[in-house]
Scaffold this active site. Structure first.
Site, mmCIF file in Angstrom:
data_model
loop_
_atom_site.group_PDB
_atom_site.id
_atom_site.type_symbol
_atom_site.label_atom_id
_atom_site.label_comp_id
_atom_site.label_asym_id
_atom_site.label_seq_id
_atom_site.Cartn_x
_atom_site.Cartn_y
_atom_site.Cartn_z
ATOM 1 N N ASN A 200 1.166 -1.352 0.390
ATOM 2 C CA ASN A 200 0.256 0.183 -0.176
ATOM 3 C C ASN A 200 0.708 1.469 -0.116
ATOM 4 O O ASN A 200 2.196 1.308 0.881
ATOM 5 C CB ASN A 200 -0.781 0.149 0.821
ATOM 6 N N GLU A 201 0.925 2.067 -1.237
ATOM 7 C CA GLU A 201 1.187 3.527 -0.821
ATOM 8 C C GLU A 201 2.640 3.291 -0.855
ATOM 9 O O GLU A 201 3.431 4.148 -0.007
ATOM 10 C CB GLU A 201 0.813 4.618 0.042
ATOM 11 N N TYR B 26 -6.948 11.651 -3.146
ATOM 12 C CA TYR B 26 -8.256 12.428 -1.797
ATOM 13 C C TYR B 26 -8.258 14.286 -2.249
ATOM 14 O O TYR B 26 -7.435 14.831 -3.016
ATOM 15 C CB TYR B 26 -6.996 12.957 -1.116
ATOM 16 N N GLU C 38 -8.478 4.513 -2.718
ATOM 17 C CA GLU C 38 -8.612 5.253 -1.899
ATOM 18 C C GLU C 38 -9.216 6.657 -2.536
ATOM 19 O O GLU C 38 -8.628 7.264 -3.247
ATOM 20 C CB GLU C 38 -7.510 5.803 -1.161
HETATM 21 O O1 AHR Z 1 -7.434 6.299 4.348
HETATM 22 C C1 AHR Z 1 -6.346 7.006 5.669
HETATM 23 C C2 AHR Z 1 -4.817 6.495 4.742
HETATM 24 O O2 AHR Z 1 -4.414 7.535 3.333
HETATM 25 C C3 AHR Z 1 -4.237 5.450 4.318
HETATM 26 O O3 AHR Z 1 -3.609 4.457 4.859
HETATM 27 C C4 AHR Z 1 -2.919 5.335 3.365
HETATM 28 O O4 AHR Z 1 -3.143 4.296 2.874
HETATM 29 C C5 AHR Z 1 -3.358 6.871 3.038
HETATM 30 O O5 AHR Z 1 -2.565 7.265 2.958
#
Ligand code: AHR
Length: 487
Positions: free
Chosen positions: A174-175, A242, A297
């Site tokens: 992840n990331e 995001y 995400e």
């Molecule tokens: O969703 C919160 C965080 O955002 C997650 O853990 C990460 O993958 C992202 O940076």
């Protein structure tokens, strides 16, 4: 009221809308799992083996298709063997990413699969590539999916699960450009190739392997990754994007206290999703016609609510979030030829949550209602649609998508992002003559939200929609989300 013309061609099918586009994400972060989804068997809150009944019911109602777990950043610090067996014997750990709190591992693999079975959704595991080992991931897959006899599967049986589970979606890391190891794309790509070699298909189970894709529109990451990882190693790559209204991680902005200008910035920033998907899809297509895109995400990320643990990422959710959700879901539908899954961050009590809880109380957020209003798109076919549009404060006012299901019913979802203009939509429908129109609207002041004191301030209501000679007519008031179903 301004009039806008629209057209839908029910015969012009474009792509299949995978149900998983309406997916969700649950991380061991703040009160998402503990005090959110999972309250433990001894809790006075009604539960099934520790999982809140009202949450199971709410997830089922929106037909949650897939749930990602255990993180997020948490996934690359997670050791699955600490989360199995007798609860009293499970090892405790520090949740280093999220508040430094003690994680007692009482919610582990068995509890997660139980949750998915109760909800009726696909499990999606994020495996630890950042700080774990190939052997750990390989054993995890065997533990979950193999019906053969081995020390690992015997352990599963001893822990109360005779038959293996099915596991389709497996993210490896992840990331990894950030919290998952700060890797260079070349390094991650090589590691990914090694890890995925040991993620085997046991007992008829078929893994759908997902490699860590870019942060937002990072072209360099995707190019380098795909020059090393090909479609024999991966089925999809995931991206994270995001919406941060302040545009700056240090000044993200408040969830409820925002100006009209900040609102328009939020929408403009969220609509960037369209460019990101278009760009990233273009890169993928140059390397493979098989690899797909997953938006692992997404959602709004604001400053945490005052007085809450900054590591818990708890924020309120207003009508603004509903508009953001509708815009993104319409974008995912429009790109459903490439986007096969998307997971809102996160399901309960974290970031742009579907659900907020406080003790026994539970609130469905405006975002939850949008998922409810869009659920008929799941597993339908995207069809051609077009709506005349206007630019308001630098953003297109109307967002829309249309699909047709297996029985020929049409689902049209609209959002009016404008805070100033109401519209009348006159929509011609080609290829079918609907006999019945049913509409639902979600609308309120842009700052309105559902609190524990007033949990139903923002909720869907019936809306008017008239069948006309050419198709359908309805209003799209400022700051609203409207679903029209034609049958
Ligand atoms: O969703 C919160 C965080 O955002 C997650 O853990 C990460 O993958 C992202 O940076």
């Amino acid at each position: 009221m301004k009039k806008l013309n629209a057209v839908v061609n029910a015969m012009d099918k474009r792509s299949h809308i995978n149900a998983e586009i309406y997916g969700h994400f649950s991380e061991h972060l703040g009160r998402c799992i503990y005090k959110g989804i999972y309250v433990g068997e001894d809790s006075p809150i009604p539960n099934t083996r520790g999982i809140r009944n009202d949450i199971i019911e709410a997830f089922r109602n929106i037909r949650m298709p897939v749930l990602r777990w255990p993180g997020g950043c948490f996934a690359d610090a997670y050791c699955w063997t600490d989360g199995i067996g007798e609860k009293k014997d499970r090892k405790k750990m520090i949740n280093v990413h999220w508040g430094g709190v003690t994680e007692d591992n009482s919610f582990g693999t068995h509890e997660f699969f139980d949750l998915c079975e109760l909800v009726g959704c696909e499990p999606y595991l994020a495996a630890n590539l950042g700080s774990g080992t190939v052997k750990e991931v390989s054993d995890w897959i065997e533990y979950i999916t193999s019906d053969a006899l081995s020390p690992i599967t015997e352990l599963r049986r001893k822990n109360g699960r005779e038959k293996p589970w099915k596991l389709k979606y497996l993210g490896i890391g992840n990331e990894n450009w950030g919290c998952g190891g700060n890797m260079r794309p070349e390094y991650y790509a090589d590691e990914y190739r090694r890890y995925q070699s040991y993620c085997r298909n046991y007992s008829g189970n078929e893994l759908y392997k997902i490699a860590c894709g870019p942060s937002g529109n990072d072209i360099d990451w995707t190019e380098k990754l795909l020059s090393i990882v090909n479609d024999s190693h991966t089925n999809a790559i995931s991206l994270h994007y995001y919406t941060i209204p302040g545009g700056d991680w240090n000044r993200k902005g408040s969830a409820l206290d925002f100006t009209d200008e900040e609102y328009y910035k939020t929408i403009s920033s969220t609509l960037e999703m369209e460019n990101i998907i278009t760009k990233q899809s273009g890169i993928i297509r140059r390397y493979s016609d098989k690899i797909k895109l997953i938006v692992d995400e997404w959602g709004c990320w604001y400053d945490v609510e005052e007085g809450t643990n900054p590591g818990f990422l708890y924020q309120q959710n207003s009508m603004r979030d509903a508009i953001v959700a509708a815009c993104n879901l319409n974008i995912f539908n429009a790109h459903s030829d490439m986007v096969v899954m998307a997971n809102l961050a996160q399901a309960v009590n974290v970031l742009q949550a579907l659900i907020l809880t406080e003790g026994e109380k539970m609130v469905k957020t405006p975002t939850y209602h949008v998922f409810d209003m869009f659920k008929e798109h799941q597993n339908s076919e995207l069809v051609y649609s077009f709506t005349e549009n206007e630019t308001v404060n630098g953003i297109p006012a109307v967002s829309q998508s249309v699909s047709v299901d297996g029985s020929g019913n049409i689902t049209m979802t609209f959002a009016n992002c404008s805070l100033e203009e109401d519209y009348e939509i006159n929509c011609s429908v080609i290829g079918t003559a609907p006999e019945k129109a049913e509409a639902v609207i979600l609308t309120e002041d842009i700052h309105a939200y559902n609190s524990f004191e007033a949990p139903e301030k923002v909720k869907p209501a019936p809306h008017g929609a008239d069948i006309t000679g050419e198709g359908i007519k309805f209003t799209l008031p400022r700051c609203s989300v409207v679903t029209v179903r034609l049958s």
